[in-house]
Design a protein around this motif. Structure first.
Motif, PDB file in Angstrom:
ATOM      1  N   ARG A   1      44.026  36.205  55.512  1.00  0.00           N
ATOM      2  CA  ARG A   1      44.782  36.688  54.350  1.00  0.00           C
ATOM      3  C   ARG A   1      46.190  37.100  54.761  1.00  0.00           C
ATOM      4  NH1 ARG A   1      42.147  41.218  53.036  1.00  0.00           N
ATOM      5  NH2 ARG A   1      43.982  42.282  53.808  1.00  0.00           N
TER       6      ARG A   1
ATOM      7  N   ASP B   1      50.200  40.556  49.548  1.00  0.00           N
ATOM      8  CA  ASP B   1      48.784  40.688  49.921  1.00  0.00           C
ATOM      9  C   ASP B   1      47.867  40.382  48.735  1.00  0.00           C
ATOM     10  OD1 ASP B   1      48.892  41.498  52.732  1.00  0.00           O
ATOM     11  OD2 ASP B   1      50.014  43.201  51.926  1.00  0.00           O
ATOM     12  N   ARG B   2      48.250  40.841  47.555  1.00  0.00           N
ATOM     13  CA  ARG B   2      47.439  40.558  46.375  1.00  0.00           C
ATOM     14  C   ARG B   2      47.498  39.073  46.017  1.00  0.00           C
ATOM     15  NH1 ARG B   2      45.675  45.093  43.528  1.00  0.00           N
ATOM     16  NH2 ARG B   2      45.438  43.896  41.594  1.00  0.00           N
TER      17      ARG B   2
ATOM     18  N   ALA C   1      45.310  37.244  48.454  1.00  0.00           N
ATOM     19  CA  ALA C   1      43.897  37.452  48.129  1.00  0.00           C
ATOM     20  C   ALA C   1      43.494  36.581  46.945  1.00  0.00           C
ATOM     21  CB  ALA C   1      43.638  38.934  47.817  1.00  0.00           C
ATOM     22  N   ALA C   2      44.366  36.479  45.940  1.00  0.00           N
ATOM     23  CA  ALA C   2      44.047  35.671  44.761  1.00  0.00           C
ATOM     24  C   ALA C   2      43.918  34.196  45.143  1.00  0.00           C
ATOM     25  CB  ALA C   2      45.116  35.863  43.687  1.00  0.00           C
TER      26      ALA C   2
ATOM     27  N   LEU D   1      43.138  32.917  48.201  1.00  0.00           N
ATOM     28  CA  LEU D   1      41.920  32.696  48.999  1.00  0.00           C
ATOM     29  C   LEU D   1      40.664  32.878  48.144  1.00  0.00           C
ATOM     30  CD1 LEU D   1      42.763  34.199  52.507  1.00  0.00           C
ATOM     31  CD2 LEU D   1      42.935  31.840  51.682  1.00  0.00           C
ATOM     32  N   ALA D   2      40.727  33.767  47.164  1.00  0.00           N
ATOM     33  CA  ALA D   2      39.582  33.914  46.245  1.00  0.00           C
ATOM     34  C   ALA D   2      39.390  32.629  45.452  1.00  0.00           C
ATOM     35  CB  ALA D   2      39.810  35.097  45.307  1.00  0.00           C
ATOM     36  N   ALA D   3      40.477  31.991  45.060  1.00  0.00           N
ATOM     37  CA  ALA D   3      40.368  30.725  44.320  1.00  0.00           C
ATOM     38  C   ALA D   3      39.732  29.655  45.203  1.00  0.00           C
ATOM     39  CB  ALA D   3      41.749  30.274  43.840  1.00  0.00           C
TER      40      ALA D   3
ATOM     41  N   GLN E   1      37.630  30.169  47.742  1.00  0.00           N
ATOM     42  CA  GLN E   1      36.221  30.485  47.984  1.00  0.00           C
ATOM     43  C   GLN E   1      35.376  30.387  46.717  1.00  0.00           C
ATOM     44  OE1 GLN E   1      34.830  31.042  51.008  1.00  0.00           O
ATOM     45  NE2 GLN E   1      36.826  30.520  51.873  1.00  0.00           N
TER      46      GLN E   1
ATOM     47  N   ALA F   1      40.303  26.028  39.965  1.00  0.00           N
ATOM     48  CA  ALA F   1      40.586  27.371  40.488  1.00  0.00           C
ATOM     49  C   ALA F   1      41.923  27.386  41.230  1.00  0.00           C
ATOM     50  CB  ALA F   1      39.453  27.829  41.399  1.00  0.00           C
TER      51      ALA F   1
ATOM     52  N   SER G   1      44.857  27.222  38.913  1.00  0.00           N
ATOM     53  CA  SER G   1      45.125  28.526  38.297  1.00  0.00           C
ATOM     54  C   SER G   1      45.887  29.433  39.258  1.00  0.00           C
ATOM     55  CB  SER G   1      43.805  29.169  37.866  1.00  0.00           C
ATOM     56  OG  SER G   1      43.990  30.520  37.512  1.00  0.00           O
ATOM     57  N   ALA G   2      45.463  29.466  40.531  1.00  0.00           N
ATOM     58  CA  ALA G   2      46.148  30.310  41.515  1.00  0.00           C
ATOM     59  C   ALA G   2      47.588  29.831  41.718  1.00  0.00           C
ATOM     60  CB  ALA G   2      45.386  30.301  42.843  1.00  0.00           C
TER      61      ALA G   2
ATOM     62  N   THR H   1      49.833  30.936  38.957  1.00  0.00           N
ATOM     63  CA  THR H   1      50.287  32.317  39.137  1.00  0.00           C
ATOM     64  C   THR H   1      51.477  32.363  40.093  1.00  0.00           C
ATOM     65  OG1 THR H   1      48.055  33.155  38.786  1.00  0.00           O
ATOM     66  CG2 THR H   1      49.587  34.619  39.902  1.00  0.00           C
TER      67      THR H   1
END
Lengths: 207, 207
Positions: free
Chosen positions: A134, A157-158, A161-162, A164-166, A168, A186, A189-190, A193
Motif C-alpha cells: 500500500r 494512503d486512502r 487502499a481504495a 488495492l481494495a478494488a 482484491q 472494480a 471504478s477505482a 476516482t
C-alpha cells in the motif's frame, strides 16, 4: 537452520514453490505435509530438515515467496507510477499476472483471508506485506501529485487502499464468476476516482 | 435426512452456528469435526446423525446460514436502495454488521477465498450467493436510474460489482490493519463513482 548448500537451497525453493501451488489449488486446509511430500518426492526427514517448523514454517515461506512474485510482476511500473501511462501499465501487469495464475485469486489475498488459520508470525508477515504494498502505491499517488497530475489535497494512503481494495475485491467477485469482468468493473471504478482528482476535473482528457 | 423434531432442528442449528463461529475464528483449515463436537458437546454419532455428509455438509450449511445472516443485516435497505438515503443506510448497516462480528472479515468473502478448499457443491452454492447479492444491489442501481438519481446509461451490474468489490477488498485490507479505515476509503471511492453518475454531474450536493 544450518547453512544450506546450493543444492539444498534449490530443494528448499522447490518445496516452497510446490507448496505455494498446492495452497493456491486446495487452500491451506487442503494442504498437508503428506501432500507436499508427494508433490515434491521428499521424505519426512528431508522435509523436517528443510522446514523444522513444519507446516506453519512452510506457509510462512510461501507467503514470503508469493509476496516476492507479486511485487516482481508489478515492476518496473510499481516503482514509477508517476504518469497516467505508468498507472495503466501497472494495472495491465497486475491483470496479466493474475490471469497467468489460471484463476481469479490473489495468492496473498487468499492467504490473508485464511489468516485466522495461521499463526501470529505469519499474520505479522502478511500485515507487513500489505503495508509495504500500500505504501508503494501511495508513493505513486504522491508522485502524481508532485507532477501536478492529481489534486494535492487528496489523501495518498486512502487512495492507495481504495485501489488495492478494488484489486482484491474484484478478484474475489471474479472467482465464482469465472470471468474477470467484476475485476475490470472494480478497477474502472477505482480509476474513475483517481481520474476525478485530476486538477481541472473529470472533463480533462487522458494525457 | 430423516424429518427432524423441533428439538432436533434446534440442535442442528446450534451445531451450524457453532461451526460458523469456529470457521470465522480459525478458518476451514482450523475447524475439525472434533472441534465442532467439543464446542457443541455432541457425540460422534449425534454429529453424524445431523450431518451424514460430514465436514463438507457442515461447511455448506455454514455458507447458507452466513448468507442468510448477511442478507438479513442489510434489510430493509437492500430491498429499497431507491434513494441516496437508502444507500447510505445500507452502507451503515453493512459496516455495523461487520463491526459486530468483532473482526474485519466477511464470512461469505472468507469462505469464497477458501473455496479452493471446498467441494463443488459448496462452490456452486457460494456462486449462487454472489450472483443473488450482486443482482439485488444492481436492482437498487436500476431503481436509482428509474427515479432519475443515476445516469440511465450506467451499467447496473458493473456498478454493483464495483460496490461489492469495495466492501470485500476493503474488509480484506482492514483485517491486517485491525482498523476499518481501509474499508471506509474503499467505500468512499465506490460511492464517489456512484455519485459521479448523478444526472447533472459531481457538482450536485447530496440530497
Amino acid at each position: 537452520m544450518a547453512e544450506l548448500t546450493e543444492k539444498g537451497r534449490r530443494t528448499r525453493s522447490r518445496i516452497v514453490e510446490a507448496t505455494a501451488q498446492r495452497i493456491l489449488d486446495a487452500g491451506i486446509d487442503g494442504t498437508s505435509l503428506d501432500d507436499v511430500r508427494a508433490a515434491t518426492l521428499t521424505s519426512k526427514s528431508q522435509l523436517f530438515h528443510y522446514f523444522p517448523g513444519g507446516k506453519a514454517e512452510l506457509v510462512r515461506e510461501v507467503a514470503l515467496w508469493e509476496g516476492r512474485q507479486l511485487l516482481a510482476a508489478q515492476e518496473p511500473h510499481l516503482s514509477d507510477l508517476s504518469t497516467w501511462e505508468s498507472w495503466a501499465a501497472w494495472r495491465r501487469g497486475l491483470e496479466e499476472y493474475y490471469l497467468g495464475l489460471g484463476r481469479w485469486a490473489c495468492p496473498i489475498g487468499s492467504l490473508t483471508a485464511q489468516m485466522a488459520a495461521t499463526d501470529a508470525e505469519t499474520a505479522e508477515l502478511l500485515r507487513a506485506g500489505w503495508t509495504g504494498w500500500r505504501t508503494r502505491v501511495a508513493d505513486g499517488v504522491r508522485r502524481m501529485q508532485a507532477g501536478g497530475h492529481v489534486d494535492p489535497g487528496a489523501d495518498p494512503d486512502r487512495l492507495a487502499a481504495a485501489v488495492l481494495a478494488a484489486v482484491q475485491g474484484g478478484l474475489l467477485l471474479s472467482q465464482p464468476e469465472r470471468s474477470s469482468w467484476p475485476l475490470e468493473a472494480a478497477l474502472d471504478s477505482a480509476w474513475a476516482t483517481l481520474e476525478s482528482l485530476r486538477p481541472g476535473g473529470r472533463a480533462a482528457q487522458p494525457s
